[in-house]
Structures are given as C-alpha cells and as structure tokens.
Design an enzyme around this catalytic site. Sequence first.
Site, mmCIF file in Angstrom:
data_model
loop_
_atom_site.group_PDB
_atom_site.id
_atom_site.type_symbol
_atom_site.label_atom_id
_atom_site.label_comp_id
_atom_site.label_asym_id
_atom_site.label_seq_id
_atom_site.Cartn_x
_atom_site.Cartn_y
_atom_site.Cartn_z
ATOM 1 C CG ASP A 1 -2.136 -1.051 0.934
ATOM 2 O OD1 ASP A 1 -2.339 -1.413 -0.159
ATOM 3 O OD2 ASP A 1 -2.893 -1.285 1.885
ATOM 4 C CE1 TYR B 1 -8.794 -5.074 4.472
ATOM 5 C CE2 TYR B 1 -8.980 -4.118 6.632
ATOM 6 C CZ TYR B 1 -9.213 -5.264 5.865
ATOM 7 O OH TYR B 1 -9.509 -6.650 6.416
HETATM 8 CU CU LIG Z 1 -8.125 -7.432 6.925
#
Ligand SMILES: [Cu+2]
Length: 672
Positions: free
Chosen positions: A316, A404
């Site tokens: 990320d 997320y």
């Molecule tokens: Cu997770």
Amino acid sequence: MTSLIKLLQIFFLSISVLSISPSTASPHPLDPLTHSEISSARHIILSSPLFSSATTFHYVGLDEPDKAEVLSRISSSTSRRAFVILRSNNQTHQLTVDLMGSSIISHQIHTGSGYPILTLQEQGAAILLPLSYPPFLQSLSKRGLDVNDIVCSTFTVGWFGERQLFKRLIALLCFVAGETANFYARPVEGVLIIVDLEAMEIVNYRDRVQIPVPKADGTDFRSDKVGPFVGPETKPGFIVQPQGRGFQIDGHNVRWANWAFHLGYDVRAGAVISLASIYDADMETHRSVLYRTFVSELFVPYMDPAEEWYFRTFFDAGEYGFGLWASQLQPSTDCPAHAEFMDGYYAGRDGKPVKMSNVFCIFERYAGDIAWRHTEIGIPGQMITEVRPEVTLVVRMVSTVGNYDYVMDWEFKTTGSIQFRVSLTGLMEVKGTPYTHADQINSDQHGTLVAENTMAVYHDHFITYHIDLDIDGTENSFQKLKLKPVKLSDFNSSSPRRSYWTVVTETAETESDAQVKIGADPAADLLIVNPNKKTKMGNAVGYRLIPGSATGVSVLADNDFPQIRASYSKKQVWVTPYNKSEKWAAGLYTDQSRGDDNLATWSHRNRGIKNKDIVLWYTAGFHHIPYQEDFPLMPMISGGFELRPSNFFERNPLINTKPYSPQPRFNCTFTS
Ligand SMILES: [Cu+2]
Ligand SMILES: *[C@@H]1O[C@H](CO)[C@@H](O)[C@H](O)[C@H]1NC(C)=O
Ligand SMILES: *[C@@H]1O[C@H](CO)[C@@H](O)[C@H](O)[C@H]1NC(C)=O
Ligand SMILES: *[C@@H]1O[C@H](CO)[C@@H](O)[C@H](O)[C@H]1NC(C)=O
Ligand SMILES: *[C@@H]1O[C@H](CO)[C@@H](O)[C@H](O)[C@H]1NC(C)=O
C-alpha cells in the site's frame, strides 16, 4: 513626492524584510516541501530541455539533509532539496533538485525492475476504460447488469517470475454499486481487465466464469440506508480542558508536557515523526529518543490462487502511496472535538502542489486511566493512596487505501513511552461465489462466507515501521536480554529451590544477529541501548521494544513471488545501519518489484551494527480470517507495539509529578 517616498519606504521595508526572513522564516531542515517548493521543483524540472510537459510526477518529497547537518542545524537556510521520481518517454527518472539554487543536482534513469507509485490521475483514467469497452459491455449484458451501476477499481499486478522487463500494467476489477455504497461487496466475479498505463488502453480482457452478483441488500453502511437504528445506544461525551490545551504547535514542531518532536507529511509514508526528545527533569535537559520514524510499507497478500485473485498482494505504501490515500480527518468524529489539525502537500501527476487538509490530528487523551498508583495499608493506623492520572498525546492519521481504512496512532506518554498503534476498519475484499450456505463449500476454501454469494477472502496485513532511534546520541547497539533457566541440585546449592531464571545479555554485532522472529527464540527483552551512556547506577541507557498483540509473520512459501518481494515479512524485527537510501522496506520501486531491493536483501549484507547509528524495523502482522461481524463493514481491530524507556531515566520520571486536585463532576447543558 509622496508617492516616491512611499515607494522608497516600501523598497526599504522590503529590503529589511528580506534581510531578516532567512533567519526568522527559514524552514526546519526536516520540514516537508511547501506548496511553493513543490511548484519550484516542478518549474526547475520542466525548464530542463530533458523533460517535456508530458512528464508525469510520481513522487516529490524532501531530500533529507544528512543527519549530521540536521543535528547541527547548519543546513537550515542553505539547502532545501527535493527528491523527485518521474516518468518521461516510458522511462523512470530519479532526480535531486536544489530548490534554492534552482538546479538539478543529480539525475539518473532507473534501469532495474519496479515502477514508482501510481498517480491518482492515471488510476482515475484507467477505471473509466471498461465502461466503453465493447467486450465488457457484452459481459455485463450477459449478466443482466447496467453499465451505469458499474464501478471499476485498480489492483496492482505484482510480479510472478516474468524475466523480461515488463510494462507498467494495472489490473481492473469491476463491481456493481447501484443501490449500495459498498460496491466492494458486489464483484462482477470472473472478469479481469489489464490496462497498459502508458498507452492507457486495455491490453488483456478475460471473462472466465459467470458467478451470481451478491445482492445489495444488507451491504450498505450509510446511516440513512442501514434501516432503523436498533443497535446499541451510547451517550455522546467529550473532554473538557478548563485550563486550555496542553500542547503547542509551531510550524511542524510540537511540544507537549516533557516531549518535543517534529511532524511532517510524506506522500508515500504519511506521517513522519522526527527528532523526538524528552525532557529529563533530573538532568534538566532534553534527551534524544527518535531521529525519524514512519510507516515504511504495508504488505497485504490475499490467499486465493484463482486467476482473478492470485496477484492481489498489495504494497500500500510503495504501490499506492499511504500518504496519498490519507483521508481528510473530520473534527469531533475522526478525532475528538478538542483536537488540532495539520495539513500536508503532495505533487499531483502534473507536478503541481495539492493540499491535503486535516491530514493529521493531534490531541490529548484522558480516558480515566492511571499512570501509576499505590495504596499502602501496611503502616498501622495509616492509609496512604497516591494516584497519577494518565494523560497522553496522540498524533493520528487515517489512510483509506481502496476498501480498507488504516487508523494510525502515535501516542506519546509522559513516562517516555511511545505507543505505535495501527487499527483496521473498512470494507472486506470479497469474492463472488455460488455458495449460499457454509455446508455447500468444498475443501478448497479461501475465505469465510459472510453473506449469500459473498466470500470474504483470507489475507494478511503486515505493517512495517522504520524506527531510527537515537537514544541519547546516534551511536547505539541492539541487545537481547535473554531469559536463561538455571537448574540447581543438592551438589551446588544450599537452597531448597531447584530452579530459577537469570538474564544473559547478547549484543548484536552484525545485522544477522538482529533478525528476530518473536516467539521463536527463548523469551527475551529487545533493547536499543546507548553503550556510551550509563545511568548513575552504571546501566546502559536504553529503550525497549514491547511487541503488542499483532505479531503475525508471513507463512507463505519462500519461493512464492509475493513472498520474494516481501521477504522481510517472515521476521518482525530487523536492525540495519543508518543509510539515507534505505527507507522503503519493499524497495524504492515497489510496483512490480522483484525482491532485489528490500529490507531482507540489505540485511543480508550483514553489516556491523554494534555501537553504530542504527535503524530498528518492526512489522506488526495480522492474519485476517474474516468473520461475519466484519460484514458489511468491519469494526476496528488494533495492534501495534510500544517503545518504553529501560534504564533511560534514573527513576520513575513521574514520581515527582504533581497530583491533580479532584475535578468537579461536570454537568453542563449545551447552549449552541
Ligand atoms: Cu483484513
Ligand atoms: C510508451 O509505451 C506505450 C506502450 O506501453 C506506447 O504505446 C507509447 O507509444 C510509448 N511512448 C513513448 C513516448 O515511447
Ligand atoms: C549445579 O550442579 C548441576 C549438577 O552438577 C549442574 O548441572 C548445574 O549446572 C550446576 N548449577 C550451577 C548454577 O552451578
Ligand atoms: C546504502 O544503501 C544503498 C541502497 O541499498 C546501497 O546501494 C549502499 O551501498 C548503501 N551504503 C552503505 C554504506 O551500506
Ligand atoms: C445537572 O445539574 C442539575 C442542577 O444541579 C440537576 O438538576 C440535574 O439533575 C443534573 N443532571 C444530571 C444529568 O446529572
């Protein structure tokens, strides 16, 4: 006449302003690049005949001065440099730009593997391509789906053993939004689209299988869509600080209680905390703890080998930019009402500065916790109780990388501890499946059935922190204080005991001595000490690493490609000698990287780390088996670690802290 005098006045005024400005307004050497510095970096680069206006900017950040310069502050007004990664004519260029001298001072073309961070703009362009791509429109009509309901999203492709230098590709997967904001819960499973980012065109299209799209019902998280509020109810609360806030922010410098530190934003790392020092009341001086710390990488591999899933092994920070995806924090929900905020700037694809408002918040936390206490009833006729409340300072950033959300907290305590906390929340990445009940699932299972036709796929989160501790100076050592069980017998002991444990201290000589898999070795305290500084009692001053609850390490095979790229993820702890170029655990060029430039490969050089300027790396790891409560949106789960003074102070630094007088129980009525 008047106007001439005015002009002269203005002239002299501006001269005097100019002459004082370098000393008063000069940036701290670790300040992130300002709006105007990003603009001038762009201007200097685009003025060069080497680069056309088609050049795209993938990273623009501070080229930090050498540590010695920063520590002596000599560079503060003489050198401001930018480190820039850009793409021009299908090549990756790496430059250092002198912002004050307006010149490019180093320039090289990256010829190895890997590509820079993806820009938001190219991802924004790529996700629109399928919506007018005839084969995709056919796939949609085959499934009875309306293109107006479709949202596509970008997924980095990784590296799976290809030998040739590859193209800069991205995978697209598409979802049905329609009536829900939780489109991730409704994949158009079986369709995989590959885009060449340089040509900005679809170069590969597969419609492999047809799977029912999960229904929208029950997937939404918006307050007006979740149905009647039948969930538990709590009363709102807030903190009252009758004497005002306890910290000061001056530019990027934060001072609170006994702490002072510098906080800056980086598009790749997000928050960067530098020059953290703590005031030692006994020694009447600030003592250095941390030179620089930030999140170096987040490795998130999914555990499904299917054609549309196997490559989902995200980095990320290095691929997407952890700071680039930072959320604008909302006062009084993301952070308490009494928080202060700080902004950041990054360069867009065109190199122009973009403001990130409220990228960090800073607030004091008092949640009724105790810093230390004791009740003494052992002295006849007396009852002694002393309590000190725990008040801490939190620096928070939230980064939402696609589905997320990562809530990152750095919590400073007056005891000298720093708590590093990472909390995960947001939406699951789910796979469309024909199953509607767990009993139907055959052996080859890759996730948890969280709703009909909805499989939340197993995955990991490995969050790697770069922690350049400078305990009371730059020269430090890494120590393991190992527990050693000792057995006794009648021959050598007059004690009735048959065993005890003692401590054996091992000081790491080289990098290999400092690779630690927590739990695998005998129990040990892990310390960074300054062997050149001793307490009055003669103990080396130090800080201890206390791992928290998230101590998972990768269990993938060593020869699995994502594991080769993140080979550092099998151990939580590494220590390397300080090297300005070794910042990114998965390498500088992470997109499609091949593992030849990462923390493990650096460490394999096995350099000396004893009584040297060293950097500690710690990976917090979560093995995420999803559960039904994680759907439609996952409640926060937290992990992290603590750095805690260990023989750093002569005694409990809070022993002579004044107690609070009893506070009234507030009972106030809002008037606004
Ligand atoms: Cu997770
Ligand atoms: C860059 O590469 C793409 C294919 O990946 C190609 O279409 C394009 O023409 C190339 N551009 C230049 C300037 O060479
Ligand atoms: C005590 O004696 C036993 C048996 O001889 C030996 O194994 C052990 O190492 C000794 N322990 C110490 C602390 O000397
Ligand atoms: C510093 O790091 C870079 C990148 O890993 C490496 O090429 C260089 O040799 C390192 N320098 C030292 C002194 O280890
Ligand atoms: C707040 O104080 C007022 C006046 O003293 C009292 O009447 C009221 O019951 C209190 N409310 C609460 C919630 O304690």
